[in-house]
Write a protein that holds these residues in place. Structure first.
Motif, PDB file in Angstrom:
ATOM      1  N   GLU A  47      -8.263  -2.908 -14.934  1.00  0.00           N
ATOM      2  CA  GLU A  47      -9.465  -2.178 -14.519  1.00  0.00           C
ATOM      3  C   GLU A  47      -8.967  -0.889 -13.892  1.00  0.00           C
ATOM      4  N   ASP A  48      -9.794   0.153 -13.967  1.00  0.00           N
ATOM      5  CA  ASP A  48      -9.370   1.433 -13.383  1.00  0.00           C
ATOM      6  C   ASP A  48      -9.693   1.441 -11.889  1.00  0.00           C
ATOM      7  N   THR A  49      -8.946   0.626 -11.141  1.00  0.00           N
ATOM      8  CA  THR A  49      -9.235   0.483  -9.722  1.00  0.00           C
ATOM      9  C   THR A  49      -7.947   0.225  -8.940  1.00  0.00           C
ATOM     10  N   PRO A  50      -7.891   0.690  -7.688  1.00  0.00           N
ATOM     11  CA  PRO A  50      -6.742   0.307  -6.865  1.00  0.00           C
ATOM     12  C   PRO A  50      -6.869  -1.171  -6.514  1.00  0.00           C
ATOM     13  N   LEU A  51      -5.753  -1.845  -6.219  1.00  0.00           N
ATOM     14  CA  LEU A  51      -5.782  -3.260  -5.833  1.00  0.00           C
ATOM     15  C   LEU A  51      -4.854  -3.448  -4.638  1.00  0.00           C
ATOM     16  N   PRO A  52      -5.144  -4.410  -3.775  1.00  0.00           N
ATOM     17  CA  PRO A  52      -4.277  -4.620  -2.613  1.00  0.00           C
ATOM     18  C   PRO A  52      -2.899  -5.159  -3.016  1.00  0.00           C
ATOM     19  N   ILE A  53      -1.859  -4.664  -2.340  1.00  0.00           N
ATOM     20  CA  ILE A  53      -0.492  -5.169  -2.585  1.00  0.00           C
ATOM     21  C   ILE A  53       0.126  -5.713  -1.295  1.00  0.00           C
ATOM     22  N   GLY A  54      -0.708  -5.923  -0.267  1.00  0.00           N
ATOM     23  CA  GLY A  54      -0.201  -6.446   1.008  1.00  0.00           C
ATOM     24  C   GLY A  54       0.151  -5.323   1.967  1.00  0.00           C
ATOM     25  N   HIS A  55       0.309  -5.691   3.260  1.00  0.00           N
ATOM     26  CA  HIS A  55       0.690  -4.734   4.302  1.00  0.00           C
ATOM     27  C   HIS A  55      -0.284  -3.556   4.404  1.00  0.00           C
ATOM     28  N   GLY A  56      -1.542  -3.814   4.050  1.00  0.00           N
ATOM     29  CA  GLY A  56      -2.579  -2.785   4.153  1.00  0.00           C
ATOM     30  C   GLY A  56      -2.461  -1.688   3.109  1.00  0.00           C
ATOM     31  N   GLN A  57      -1.640  -1.888   2.082  1.00  0.00           N
ATOM     32  CA  GLN A  57      -1.415  -0.838   1.069  1.00  0.00           C
ATOM     33  C   GLN A  57      -2.047  -1.248  -0.258  1.00  0.00           C
ATOM     34  N   THR A  58      -2.123  -0.277  -1.180  1.00  0.00           N
ATOM     35  CA  THR A  58      -2.722  -0.567  -2.484  1.00  0.00           C
ATOM     36  C   THR A  58      -1.849  -0.002  -3.601  1.00  0.00           C
ATOM     37  N   ILE A  59      -1.957  -0.615  -4.768  1.00  0.00           N
ATOM     38  CA  ILE A  59      -1.425  -0.002  -5.993  1.00  0.00           C
ATOM     39  C   ILE A  59      -2.450   1.048  -6.367  1.00  0.00           C
ATOM     40  N   SER A  60      -1.992   2.261  -6.650  1.00  0.00           N
ATOM     41  CA  SER A  60      -2.928   3.354  -6.939  1.00  0.00           C
ATOM     42  C   SER A  60      -3.758   3.037  -8.173  1.00  0.00           C
ATOM     43  N   GLN A  61      -4.942   3.637  -8.195  1.00  0.00           N
ATOM     44  CA  GLN A  61      -5.827   3.525  -9.356  1.00  0.00           C
ATOM     45  C   GLN A  61      -5.106   4.095 -10.588  1.00  0.00           C
ATOM     46  N   PRO A  62      -5.214   3.453 -11.759  1.00  0.00           N
ATOM     47  CA  PRO A  62      -4.545   3.985 -12.950  1.00  0.00           C
ATOM     48  C   PRO A  62      -4.871   5.456 -13.222  1.00  0.00           C
ATOM     49  N   TYR A  63      -6.130   5.853 -13.016  1.00  0.00           N
ATOM     50  CA  TYR A  63      -6.490   7.260 -13.235  1.00  0.00           C
ATOM     51  C   TYR A  63      -5.618   8.174 -12.376  1.00  0.00           C
ATOM     52  N   THR A  64      -5.416   7.784 -11.125  1.00  0.00           N
ATOM     53  CA  THR A  64      -4.640   8.601 -10.190  1.00  0.00           C
ATOM     54  C   THR A  64      -3.181   8.699 -10.641  1.00  0.00           C
ATOM     55  N   VAL A  65      -2.622   7.569 -11.081  1.00  0.00           N
ATOM     56  CA  VAL A  65      -1.231   7.556 -11.552  1.00  0.00           C
ATOM     57  C   VAL A  65      -1.088   8.473 -12.773  1.00  0.00           C
ATOM     58  N   ALA A  66      -2.025   8.348 -13.702  1.00  0.00           N
ATOM     59  CA  ALA A  66      -1.977   9.168 -14.916  1.00  0.00           C
ATOM     60  C   ALA A  66      -2.124  10.647 -14.563  1.00  0.00           C
ATOM     61  N   ARG A  67      -3.068  10.949 -13.701  1.00  0.00           N
ATOM     62  CA  ARG A  67      -3.362  12.340 -13.346  1.00  0.00           C
ATOM     63  C   ARG A  67      -2.171  12.984 -12.628  1.00  0.00           C
ATOM     64  N   MET A  68      -1.585  12.262 -11.687  1.00  0.00           N
ATOM     65  CA  MET A  68      -0.462  12.839 -10.955  1.00  0.00           C
ATOM     66  C   MET A  68       0.751  13.029 -11.856  1.00  0.00           C
ATOM     67  N   THR A  69       0.964  12.091 -12.762  1.00  0.00           N
ATOM     68  CA  THR A  69       2.093  12.219 -13.696  1.00  0.00           C
ATOM     69  C   THR A  69       1.886  13.440 -14.595  1.00  0.00           C
ATOM     70  N   GLU A  70       0.658  13.581 -15.078  1.00  0.00           N
ATOM     71  CA  GLU A  70       0.320  14.710 -15.946  1.00  0.00           C
ATOM     72  C   GLU A  70       0.507  16.050 -15.212  1.00  0.00           C
ATOM     73  N   ILE A  71       0.084  16.107 -13.954  1.00  0.00           N
ATOM     74  CA  ILE A  71       0.230  17.339 -13.170  1.00  0.00           C
ATOM     75  C   ILE A  71       1.712  17.619 -12.903  1.00  0.00           C
ATOM     76  N   LEU A  72       2.454  16.579 -12.554  1.00  0.00           N
ATOM     77  CA  LEU A  72       3.879  16.751 -12.253  1.00  0.00           C
ATOM     78  C   LEU A  72       4.626  17.319 -13.465  1.00  0.00           C
ATOM     79  N   LEU A  73       4.319  16.798 -14.655  1.00  0.00           N
ATOM     80  CA  LEU A  73       5.022  17.227 -15.860  1.00  0.00           C
ATOM     81  C   LEU A  73       4.627  18.647 -16.267  1.00  0.00           C
ATOM     82  N   GLY A  74       3.370  19.011 -16.065  1.00  0.00           N
ATOM     83  CA  GLY A  74       2.916  20.326 -16.521  1.00  0.00           C
ATOM     84  C   GLY A  74       3.168  20.463 -18.010  1.00  0.00           C
ATOM     85  N   GLU A  75       3.872  21.525 -18.378  1.00  0.00           N
ATOM     86  CA  GLU A  75       4.148  21.765 -19.805  1.00  0.00           C
ATOM     87  C   GLU A  75       5.429  21.080 -20.277  1.00  0.00           C
TER      88      GLU A  75
END
Ligand code: SAH
Length: 212
Positions: A47-75
Motif C-alpha cells: 500500500e502507498d503508506t508509511p508503516l511503523p517499524i518500532g521505536h516511534g519510527q516509520t518506513i517511509s511511504q513508497p511515494y516519498t521513497v520514489a520521489r526522493m530517489t528521482e530528485i536525488l538522481l536528477g538527470e
C-alpha cells in the motif's frame, strides 16, 4: 498479498501520482518491501503508506521513497557515493543501492541500525554500508558525496551535510517543524549552494545524539 501483481499495482499508483523516472519505478517493482517490515504488517507492504517499524519510527511511504530517489538522481542514471541519513528499516537504502556505487547509511537508534544492517546483508545488498551515528555530522571520513538524502526533518539544514557535498552534488531533504515541512533540493556549485524548495512533506523529526 506480496505477489508481483500487487507490487506492479503499487508502481502504477506511483506513476499516476506523478513519479516519472521509469528506472526508479522498475527498481521499486523489484524490491520486496514486505521483507523490510514486521511479518504482521507484510500484507500492507504494497500500500502507498508509511508503516511503523518500532521505536516511534516509520518506513517511509513508497511515494516519498520514489520521489526522493528521482530528485536525488536528477538527470543522472547513476551516482558514485551517496550518504543516507536515517536508515530506518533499510528500504530506501536498498532502492538507492541499485543506482549508486556505494551507499553510506547512518541511523541514530541502535536497534534499528542493527536490524537494518543485518537485513541488508541477508538480502545481499552488499554496496550499502551502515553506521550507528548522528547524521547531523554527516560522515566526513567517507565524503565528499555526489548525493545526500535525509529521511527525517530538522528545522534547518545541518552545515556539515552541505560541506560534505561534492561539487555538483545534490542534497535532498525535508526541512521544518512537526507541523509544516518542505522538501528541499540543494545543489552545490563550488562554494555556492543553490536551494530549491519543492513540495510539502511529512517526515519524522530529525533528532540529535545516538540512542542505544
Ligand atoms: N528511509 C527509512 C526511513 C526511516 S524514518 C526507511 O525507508 O525505513 C527516519 C529515520 O531517521 C528514523 O529511523 C530515525 O531514527 C532516523 N533519524 C532521525 N534523526 C537522525 C539523525 N540525526 N541521525 C541519524 N538518523 C536519524
Amino acid at each position: 498479498m506480496t505477489s508481483q501483481r500487487t507490487r506492479d499495482r503499487l508502481v502504477q499508483r506511483l506513476r499516476d501520482a506523478g513519479i516519472k523516472n521509469e528506472q526508479v519505478l522498475a527498481v521499486m517493482a523489484s524490491i520486496p518491501r514486505h521483507l523490510f517490515v514486521d511479518e504482521a504488517l507484510s500484507h500492507r507492504a504494497y500500500e502507498d503508506t508509511p508503516l511503523p517499524i518500532g521505536h516511534g519510527q516509520t518506513i517511509s511511504q513508497p511515494y516519498t521513497v520514489a520521489r526522493m530517489t528521482e530528485i536525488l538522481l536528477g538527470e543522472q542514471p547513476r551516482l558514485g557515493r551517496v550518504l543516507e541519513v536515517g536508515t530506518g528499516c533499510g528500504y530506501q537504502s536498498a532502492v538507492l543501492s541499485q543506482f549508486v556505487d556505494q551507499v553510506y547509511s547512518v541511523e541514530r537508534i541502535e536497534p534499528l541500525y542493527a536490524k537494518a544492517r543485518n537485513r541488508l546483508y541477508d538480502l545481499k545488498y552488499r554496496n550499502v554500508s551502515c553506521s550507528l551515528s548522528d547524521g547531523s555530522w554527516g560522515l566526513p571520513e567517507k565524503g565528499p558525496f555526489e548525493g545526500i538524502l535525509v529521511a527525517a526533518a530538522p528545522e534547518q539544514v545541518p552545515q556539515a551535510l552541505k560541506e560534505q557535498l561534492a561539487d555538483g552534488g545534490r542534497l535532498v531533504m525535508p526541512v521544518g517543524g512537526r507541523k509544516q515541512q518542505r522538501l528541499v533540493l540543494i545543489t552545490r556549485h563550488g562554494d555556492n549552494f543553490v536551494t530549491k524548495e519543492l513540495e510539502d512533506a511529512w517526515f519524522v523529526p530529525f533528532l540529535s545524539g545516538v540512542q542505544r
